[in-house]
Design an enzyme around this catalytic site. Structure first.
Site, PDB file in Angstrom:
ATOM      1  N   LYS A   1      48.399  54.234  40.755  1.00 21.32           N
ATOM      2  CA  LYS A   1      47.172  53.487  41.086  1.00 21.32           C
ATOM      3  C   LYS A   1      47.295  52.807  42.449  1.00 21.32           C
ATOM      4  CE  LYS A   1      46.403  49.070  39.628  1.00 21.32           C
ATOM      5  NZ  LYS A   1      45.844  48.041  40.515  1.00 21.32           N
ATOM      6  N   ASN A   2      48.396  52.096  42.646  1.00 16.57           N
ATOM      7  CA  ASN A   2      48.459  51.286  43.864  1.00 16.57           C
ATOM      8  C   ASN A   2      48.680  52.119  45.125  1.00 16.57           C
ATOM      9  OD1 ASN A   2      47.752  49.050  42.461  1.00 16.57           O
ATOM     10  ND2 ASN A   2      49.820  48.214  42.276  1.00 16.57           N
TER      11      ASN A   2
ATOM     12  N   ARG B   1      40.616  50.092  34.378  1.00 15.75           N
ATOM     13  CA  ARG B   1      40.737  49.982  35.830  1.00 15.75           C
ATOM     14  C   ARG B   1      42.015  50.644  36.324  1.00 15.75           C
ATOM     15  NH1 ARG B   1      39.321  43.700  37.478  1.00 15.75           N
ATOM     16  NH2 ARG B   1      37.083  43.927  37.262  1.00 15.75           N
TER      17      ARG B   1
ATOM     18  N   ASP C   1      53.933  43.308  37.777  1.00 13.25           N
ATOM     19  CA  ASP C   1      52.970  44.097  37.010  1.00 13.25           C
ATOM     20  C   ASP C   1      53.507  44.514  35.638  1.00 13.25           C
ATOM     21  OD1 ASP C   1      51.266  43.857  39.120  1.00 13.25           O
ATOM     22  OD2 ASP C   1      51.601  45.862  39.905  1.00 13.25           O
TER      23      ASP C   1
ATOM     24  N   CYS D   1      41.520  41.437  39.392  1.00 13.50           N
ATOM     25  CA  CYS D   1      42.017  40.639  38.274  1.00 13.50           C
ATOM     26  C   CYS D   1      42.295  39.210  38.710  1.00 13.50           C
ATOM     27  CB  CYS D   1      43.294  41.266  37.733  1.00 13.50           C
ATOM     28  SG  CYS D   1      43.006  42.843  36.922  1.00 13.50           S
TER      29      CYS D   1
ATOM     30  N   ARG E   1      44.642  34.277  45.197  1.00 13.74           N
ATOM     31  CA  ARG E   1      45.038  35.495  45.918  1.00 13.74           C
ATOM     32  C   ARG E   1      44.436  35.474  47.330  1.00 13.74           C
ATOM     33  NH1 ARG E   1      44.436  40.550  41.799  1.00 13.74           N
ATOM     34  NH2 ARG E   1      46.006  41.483  43.134  1.00 13.74           N
TER      35      ARG E   1
HETATM   36  N1  EPU Z   1      49.638  36.162  49.402  1.00 16.32           N
HETATM   37  C1  EPU Z   1      49.197  35.161  50.229  1.00 16.32           C
HETATM   38  N2  EPU Z   1      48.455  35.500  51.328  1.00 16.32           N
HETATM   39  C2  EPU Z   1      48.125  36.799  51.595  1.00 16.32           C
HETATM   40  C3  EPU Z   1      48.559  37.811  50.743  1.00 16.32           C
HETATM   41  C4  EPU Z   1      49.316  37.469  49.642  1.00 16.32           C
HETATM   42  O1  EPU Z   1      49.464  33.977  50.022  1.00 16.32           O
HETATM   43  O2  EPU Z   1      47.428  37.028  52.611  1.00 16.32           O
HETATM   44  C5  EPU Z   1      50.465  35.833  48.215  1.00 16.32           C
HETATM   45  C6  EPU Z   1      49.754  36.107  46.902  1.00 16.32           C
HETATM   46  O3  EPU Z   1      48.943  35.034  46.512  1.00 16.32           O
HETATM   47  C7  EPU Z   1      50.916  36.364  45.973  1.00 16.32           C
HETATM   48  C8  EPU Z   1      51.954  37.020  46.869  1.00 16.32           C
HETATM   49  O4  EPU Z   1      51.585  36.691  48.204  1.00 16.32           O
HETATM   50  O5  EPU Z   1      51.413  35.145  45.502  1.00 16.32           O
HETATM   51  C9  EPU Z   1      52.067  38.508  46.741  1.00 16.32           C
HETATM   52  O6  EPU Z   1      50.781  39.119  46.860  1.00 16.32           O
HETATM   53  P1  EPU Z   1      50.583  40.622  47.324  1.00 16.32           P
HETATM   54  O7  EPU Z   1      49.781  40.612  48.575  1.00 16.32           O
HETATM   55  O8  EPU Z   1      51.892  41.314  47.330  1.00 16.32           O
HETATM   56  O9  EPU Z   1      49.725  41.203  46.144  1.00 16.32           O
HETATM   57  P2  EPU Z   1      48.389  42.043  46.228  1.00 16.32           P
HETATM   58  O10 EPU Z   1      48.423  42.957  47.412  1.00 16.32           O
HETATM   59  O11 EPU Z   1      47.217  41.170  46.029  1.00 16.32           O
HETATM   60  C10 EPU Z   1      49.378  44.106  44.965  1.00 16.32           C
HETATM   61  C11 EPU Z   1      48.964  44.928  43.787  1.00 16.32           C
HETATM   62  C12 EPU Z   1      49.119  44.103  42.525  1.00 16.32           C
HETATM   63  C13 EPU Z   1      50.575  43.678  42.393  1.00 16.32           C
HETATM   64  C14 EPU Z   1      51.023  42.941  43.663  1.00 16.32           C
HETATM   65  C15 EPU Z   1      52.508  42.613  43.661  1.00 16.32           C
HETATM   66  C16 EPU Z   1      47.288  46.404  44.652  1.00 16.32           C
HETATM   67  C17 EPU Z   1      45.863  46.740  44.749  1.00 16.32           C
HETATM   68  N3  EPU Z   1      47.585  45.320  43.953  1.00 16.32           N
HETATM   69  O12 EPU Z   1      48.532  42.961  44.951  1.00 16.32           O
HETATM   70  O13 EPU Z   1      48.775  44.945  41.448  1.00 16.32           O
HETATM   71  O14 EPU Z   1      50.709  42.802  41.302  1.00 16.32           O
HETATM   72  O15 EPU Z   1      50.749  43.744  44.817  1.00 16.32           O
HETATM   73  O16 EPU Z   1      53.262  43.767  43.545  1.00 16.32           O
HETATM   74  O17 EPU Z   1      48.138  47.122  45.175  1.00 16.32           O
HETATM   75  C18 EPU Z   1      48.079  45.366  39.252  1.00 16.32           C
HETATM   76  O18 EPU Z   1      48.300  46.561  39.485  1.00 16.32           O
HETATM   77  O19 EPU Z   1      47.824  44.925  38.098  1.00 16.32           O
HETATM   78  C19 EPU Z   1      48.125  44.425  40.357  1.00 16.32           C
HETATM   79  C20 EPU Z   1      47.635  43.194  40.259  1.00 16.32           C
END
Ligand code: EPU
Length: 421
Positions: free
Chosen positions: A25-26, A400, A308, A120, A125
């Site tokens: 998915k990701n 999803r 995850d 989610c 975030r």
């Molecule tokens: N963060 C910030 N600022 C930013 C970006 C992130 O403070 O600009 C913080 C977030 O709040 C969090 C941490 O950094 O505490 C890590 O966030 P990250 O950006 O790595 O997560 P994401 O990109 O929002 C993706 C996956 C998530 C998965 C996380 C961690 C996708 C679409 N989503 O989310 O997947 O949990 O990386 O591996 O790729 C899921 O599949 O259920 C899911 C939520």
């Protein structure tokens, strides 16, 4: 989509047999927007047939891009017809990864207007690191009525240092930098398998990206990219969910088409619990041991234990022998599954960001509600190991990110059906 049906699980049946995992998915949600970086058509194979993919295809169509989608076979994207760069909230509310349209549209044409994403609710975030990266590359960012408006006459390679390891911002800066002038260096980059897969995808389009999978990624921008045909890697989290489900039911399941090295942190914990896990080049077999011991877990960025899998793993530990702890370090509110597990007989306490789990001998079916994708996976795992019938509401969250989860589990002997509400 949410709330259209409920899932009924008659628990207590050991999962047995063989299953093949779907595409990641990701990776899928990063690679689909990445096709916009070329004018030429691209073909993506092994996409999971999930709601997040459907939502992204609808966004591309909204932007004027033609697509041809044959589920479980391929998605072909014809980006030459792109005519718009505005993605309203009606679309972005459906998935978090809609923010990858920012990097992709900015990288392609220097202009993107994308509403803040939904997805989610698992804690705050923010996307400040994404925007900081775009600004470093020379973009201006304006926040207009819920839209992030990014513009650049010319993107120029730059050093980008992230304050924390972030998957989303690493992807977005890679997308924007792929066609920028000069070299971008991302420091403190995410190392998740889907970052490497995205780099491979972009390189197959003619990009020059080195270092993906380490914490420094170098992207030498190219004036144009060409179309490609690419097969996405298997889903690390679906693989993990199936491993956990097999362990939860004391079953014997072989998962084919996966990448065992992506699963090391989970495999290590299952072995520590006493579950038997063996692996070959592209398959993993999970078999039960009489007793499952309590363990301690802390979520971390890759190659640590993935956030995850925290929720499904918590469900599994509810019936392990002894007291386990699960510390969530990535998303501060990824605990909405706990109340539901308690309804099913789990003995759980939350202290700050750590779940204390006192293993019980029996859990029982109850009506429960899904609040986010991986909470849904946790409730499915709990339903499989509980006595009696578990009724799961808001199954749309599960769809999803998991392709026909009940069909896959039923093929292994689970008793699951959906009822329309
Ligand atoms: N963060 C910030 N600022 C930013 C970006 C992130 O403070 O600009 C913080 C977030 O709040 C969090 C941490 O950094 O505490 C890590 O966030 P990250 O950006 O790595 O997560 P994401 O990109 O929002 C993706 C996956 C998530 C998965 C996380 C961690 C996708 C679409 N989503 O989310 O997947 O949990 O990386 O591996 O790729 C899921 O599949 O259920 C899911 C939520």
């Amino acid at each position: 989509m949410l709330g259209k049906d409920k899932m009924l699980i008659m628990g207590g049946k050991p999962l047995m047999g063989e299953i093949t995992v779907s595409g990641g998915k990701n990776t899928a949600v990063a690679v689909i927007p990445a096709t916009l970086l070329s004018d030429e058509p691209s073909t993506i194979e092994n996409l999971p047939d999930i709601e997040d993919v459907h939502a992204l295809i609808e966004i591309l169509n909204h932007l004027g891009v033609k697509t041809e989608y044959v589920p479980d076979q391929y998605l072909r994207v014809y980006p030459a017809t792109l005519r718009d760069c505005n993605v309203p909230f009606d679309f972005t509310k459906r998935l978090r990864a809609s923010y990858y349209l920012l990097g992709a549209l900015l990288g392609r044409g220097g202009r993107a207007e994308v509403a803040y994403p939904g997805g989610c609710e698992i804690g705050s975030r923010p996307i400040d690191q994404h925007l900081k990266g775009f600004v470093a590359l020379g973009a201006t960012i304006e926040d207009r009525g819920g839209l992030v408006c990014a513009r650049a006459d010319r993107l120029t390679g730059a050093d980008v240092f992230f304050d924390m390891v972030t998957v989303g911002a690493t992807v977005n800066v890679m997308l924007a930098a792929a066609r920028a002038q000069g070299t971008t260096v991302i420091y403190n980059a995410a190392k998740e398998p889907h970052i490497v897969d995205l780099a491979n995808f972009l390189n197959s389009m003619g990009a020059r990206i080195k270092g993906a999978g380490t914490d420094i990624i170098r992207i030498t921008g190219r004036p144009s990219l060409h179309g490609t045909t690419y097969t996405v890697i298997p889903d690390q989290i679906e693989t993990g969910t199936l491993m956990i489900a097999a362990a939860a039911t004391r079953g014997d399941v072989t998962i084919h088409g996966c990448i065992p090295t992506h699963m090391e942190s989970l495999t290590a914990k299952l072995l520590e619990m006493g579950v038997r896990v063996t692996q070959s080049d592209d398959s993993i077999r999970v078999r039960p041991q009489y007793e499952q011991r309590a363990v301690n877990i802390k979520t971390q960025v890759y190659p640590g234990f993935p956030t995850d899998l925290q929720q499904p793993m918590t469900a599994l530990l509810c019936m392990a022998n002894g007291t386990s702890t699960v510390c969530e370090t990535i998303f501060e509110q990824r605990f909405k599954h706990l109340d539901e597990l308690r309804r099913m007989g789990a003995r759980i306490k939350l202290v700050d960001r750590t779940v204390l789990i006192e293993g019980v001998h029996e859990m029982y079916g109850a009506p429960v509600t899904v609040t986010d994708l991986r909470a849904g996976a946790a409730l499915v795992v709990a339903g499989l190991m509980a006595k009696g019938i578990t009724e799961i509401y808001e199954t749309g969250y599960i769809d999803r990110g998991y392709e026909r989860i009940e069909d896959k589990l039923c093929s292994l002997g689970a008793d699951i059906r959906r009822e329309t509400l």
